[in-house]
Design a protein around this motif. Structure first.
Motif, PDB file in Angstrom:
ATOM      1  N   PRO A   1       0.814  -1.217   0.000  1.00 59.34           N
ATOM      2  CA  PRO A   1       0.000   0.000   0.000  1.00 59.34           C
ATOM      3  C   PRO A   1       0.847   1.266   0.000  1.00 59.34           C
ATOM      4  O   PRO A   1       0.522   2.244  -0.664  1.00 59.34           O
ATOM      5  CB  PRO A   1      -0.807  -0.105   1.295  1.00 59.34           C
ATOM      6  CG  PRO A   1      -0.830  -1.556   1.620  1.00 59.34           C
ATOM      7  CD  PRO A   1       0.471  -2.093   1.100  1.00 59.34           C
TER       8      PRO A   1
ATOM      9  N   SER B   1     -16.391   5.577   6.486  1.00 59.46           N
ATOM     10  CA  SER B   1     -15.688   4.320   6.269  1.00 59.46           C
ATOM     11  C   SER B   1     -16.173   3.318   7.286  1.00 59.46           C
ATOM     12  O   SER B   1     -17.115   3.565   8.021  1.00 59.46           O
ATOM     13  CB  SER B   1     -14.182   4.542   6.392  1.00 59.46           C
ATOM     14  OG  SER B   1     -13.498   3.344   6.152  1.00 59.46           O
TER      15      SER B   1
ATOM     16  N   SER C   1     -13.586   0.039  13.544  1.00 64.23           N
ATOM     17  CA  SER C   1     -12.622  -0.905  14.097  1.00 64.23           C
ATOM     18  C   SER C   1     -13.356  -1.883  14.997  1.00 64.23           C
ATOM     19  O   SER C   1     -14.510  -1.677  15.335  1.00 64.23           O
ATOM     20  CB  SER C   1     -11.567  -0.129  14.890  1.00 64.23           C
ATOM     21  OG  SER C   1     -12.125   0.326  16.104  1.00 64.23           O
TER      22      SER C   1
ATOM     23  N   SER D   1      -9.179  -2.556  -1.967  1.00 64.37           N
ATOM     24  CA  SER D   1      -9.274  -2.262  -0.542  1.00 64.37           C
ATOM     25  C   SER D   1     -10.552  -1.485  -0.268  1.00 64.37           C
ATOM     26  O   SER D   1     -11.097  -0.836  -1.149  1.00 64.37           O
ATOM     27  CB  SER D   1      -8.065  -1.426  -0.097  1.00 64.37           C
ATOM     28  OG  SER D   1      -8.214  -1.042   1.252  1.00 64.37           O
ATOM     29  N   THR D   2     -11.016  -1.556   0.954  1.00 67.92           N
ATOM     30  CA  THR D   2     -12.143  -0.713   1.373  1.00 67.92           C
ATOM     31  C   THR D   2     -11.696   0.261   2.447  1.00 67.92           C
ATOM     32  O   THR D   2     -12.482   1.072   2.902  1.00 67.92           O
ATOM     33  CB  THR D   2     -13.298  -1.577   1.924  1.00 67.92           C
ATOM     34  OG1 THR D   2     -12.813  -2.338   3.042  1.00 67.92           O
ATOM     35  CG2 THR D   2     -13.854  -2.496   0.850  1.00 67.92           C
ATOM     36  N   ASP D   3     -10.431   0.169   2.848  1.00 64.35           N
ATOM     37  CA  ASP D   3      -9.904   1.014   3.913  1.00 64.35           C
ATOM     38  C   ASP D   3      -9.289   2.281   3.327  1.00 64.35           C
ATOM     39  O   ASP D   3      -8.477   2.211   2.403  1.00 64.35           O
ATOM     40  CB  ASP D   3      -8.848   0.242   4.706  1.00 64.35           C
ATOM     41  CG  ASP D   3      -9.401  -1.084   5.209  1.00 64.35           C
ATOM     42  OD1 ASP D   3     -10.448  -1.058   5.882  1.00 64.35           O
ATOM     43  OD2 ASP D   3      -8.802  -2.128   4.904  1.00 64.35           O
TER      44      ASP D   3
ATOM     45  N   THR E   1      -7.011   5.672   2.827  1.00 62.25           N
ATOM     46  CA  THR E   1      -5.713   6.247   3.133  1.00 62.25           C
ATOM     47  C   THR E   1      -5.958   7.737   3.254  1.00 62.25           C
ATOM     48  O   THR E   1      -6.529   8.355   2.356  1.00 62.25           O
ATOM     49  CB  THR E   1      -4.700   5.947   2.009  1.00 62.25           C
ATOM     50  OG1 THR E   1      -4.508   4.528   1.958  1.00 62.25           O
ATOM     51  CG2 THR E   1      -3.373   6.634   2.264  1.00 62.25           C
TER      52      THR E   1
ATOM     53  N   SER F   1      -2.376   5.204   6.643  1.00 58.57           N
ATOM     54  CA  SER F   1      -3.233   4.129   6.166  1.00 58.57           C
ATOM     55  C   SER F   1      -3.507   3.217   7.351  1.00 58.57           C
ATOM     56  O   SER F   1      -2.575   2.787   8.032  1.00 58.57           O
ATOM     57  CB  SER F   1      -2.516   3.359   5.054  1.00 58.57           C
ATOM     58  OG  SER F   1      -3.264   2.234   4.683  1.00 58.57           O
TER      59      SER F   1
ATOM     60  N   ARG G   1      -5.484  -0.277   8.438  1.00 55.87           N
ATOM     61  CA  ARG G   1      -6.176  -1.475   7.955  1.00 55.87           C
ATOM     62  C   ARG G   1      -6.457  -2.389   9.125  1.00 55.87           C
ATOM     63  O   ARG G   1      -5.543  -2.731   9.874  1.00 55.87           O
ATOM     64  CB  ARG G   1      -5.305  -2.227   6.961  1.00 55.87           C
ATOM     65  CG  ARG G   1      -5.069  -1.499   5.672  1.00 55.87           C
ATOM     66  CD  ARG G   1      -4.200  -2.302   4.774  1.00 55.87           C
ATOM     67  NE  ARG G   1      -4.661  -3.692   4.756  1.00 55.87           N
ATOM     68  CZ  ARG G   1      -4.382  -4.546   3.822  1.00 55.87           C
ATOM     69  NH1 ARG G   1      -3.630  -4.203   2.827  1.00 55.87           N
ATOM     70  NH2 ARG G   1      -4.839  -5.780   3.874  1.00 55.87           N
TER      71      ARG G   1
ATOM     72  N   GLN H   1      -6.429  -5.689  10.687  1.00 56.50           N
ATOM     73  CA  GLN H   1      -5.623  -6.853  10.318  1.00 56.50           C
ATOM     74  C   GLN H   1      -5.333  -7.633  11.587  1.00 56.50           C
ATOM     75  O   GLN H   1      -4.706  -7.129  12.497  1.00 56.50           O
ATOM     76  CB  GLN H   1      -4.316  -6.382   9.676  1.00 56.50           C
ATOM     77  CG  GLN H   1      -3.344  -7.486   9.378  1.00 56.50           C
ATOM     78  CD  GLN H   1      -2.098  -6.949   8.702  1.00 56.50           C
ATOM     79  OE1 GLN H   1      -2.190  -6.211   7.729  1.00 56.50           O
ATOM     80  NE2 GLN H   1      -0.941  -7.307   9.208  1.00 56.50           N
TER      81      GLN H   1
ATOM     82  N   HIS I   1      -4.539  -4.189  14.050  1.00 62.31           N
ATOM     83  CA  HIS I   1      -4.422  -3.213  12.962  1.00 62.31           C
ATOM     84  C   HIS I   1      -3.005  -3.130  12.401  1.00 62.31           C
ATOM     85  O   HIS I   1      -2.034  -3.403  13.097  1.00 62.31           O
ATOM     86  CB  HIS I   1      -4.795  -1.804  13.457  1.00 62.31           C
ATOM     87  CG  HIS I   1      -6.217  -1.655  13.807  1.00 62.31           C
ATOM     88  ND1 HIS I   1      -6.684  -1.820  15.089  1.00 62.31           N
ATOM     89  CD2 HIS I   1      -7.298  -1.374  13.053  1.00 62.31           C
ATOM     90  CE1 HIS I   1      -7.991  -1.623  15.106  1.00 62.31           C
ATOM     91  NE2 HIS I   1      -8.389  -1.362  13.887  1.00 62.31           N
ATOM     92  N   SER I   2      -2.952  -2.669  11.178  1.00 58.27           N
ATOM     93  CA  SER I   2      -1.711  -2.244  10.542  1.00 58.27           C
ATOM     94  C   SER I   2      -1.873  -0.748  10.291  1.00 58.27           C
ATOM     95  O   SER I   2      -2.789  -0.330   9.579  1.00 58.27           O
ATOM     96  CB  SER I   2      -1.512  -2.986   9.223  1.00 58.27           C
ATOM     97  OG  SER I   2      -0.451  -2.408   8.495  1.00 58.27           O
TER      98      SER I   2
END
Length: 177
Positions: free
Chosen positions: A12, A45, A48, A81-83, A85, A102, A104, A106, A148-149
């Motif tokens: 990404p 969006s 979490s 992706s749907t996340d 940036t 960003s 994500r 994860q 998360h990342s």
């Protein structure tokens, strides 16, 4: 680090054409998610696992002073992706003033994170233990937690690695609250 994990962290960032971050050093600071002062339009969006929204407007508010000098917000969603940036800059044509984050969702096994702490790209930051995570210097500053990342970079050469990490930890704190 596995090839899959490396792809998850680097692809990404590479797709956005970020400049390379500095080398891994010990960095200390105290990022605190704050109510923001930016007045940007609403963008939506996902949420979490804790229910906190990961959209760019919510992150702008959480980051407060860390991005308050960069009122121009841009949100992009990479193909596949749907996340979002999120990018904050001093103006719509001032690309070199950009800080980008960003986030994500994860799921990463805590045992994998422990093993990653022995890698060569690790940045020793005592705040990572609070989130059960690890900080990696991989093209950008990446905070990997069990949920998360979070990848933060800046095209602005005046933005230090410490500031990038402050942004990453403020986002992690926001996502946990």
């Amino acid at each position: 680090m596995s090839a899959r994990l490396r792809r998850v962290l680097v692809v990404p960032v590479a797709l956005l054409g970020f400049a390379a971050a500095g080398c891994g050093n010990s960095i200390e600071g105290a990022a605190v998610a704050q109510p923001g002062s930016s007045d940007v339009g609403s963008v939506s969006s996902g949420t979490s696992p804790s229910g906190a929204s990961a959209d760019c407007v919510a992150l702008t508010k959480a980051l407060g002073r860390l991005v308050s000098d960069r009122p121009h917000l841009t949100e992009a969603v990479l193909p596949g992706s749907t996340d979002p940036t999120c990018s904050w800059s001093k103006g719509p044509t001032n690309v070199m003033s950009t800080i980008t984050a960003s986030v994500r969702p994860q799921v990463t096994d805590p045992a994998v994170i422990v093993e990653m702490r022995n890698g060569t790209n690790v940045v020793a930051d005592p705040r990572s233990a609070e989130f059960g995570g690890v900080v990696l210097d991989v093209v950008a500053m990446a905070l990997l937690t069990p949920e998360h990342s979070i990848i933060v970079n800046a095209l602005d050469p005046s933005v230090s690695d410490a500031t990038k990490l402050d942004v990453a930890f403020a986002i992690a704190e926001y996502l946990e609250n």
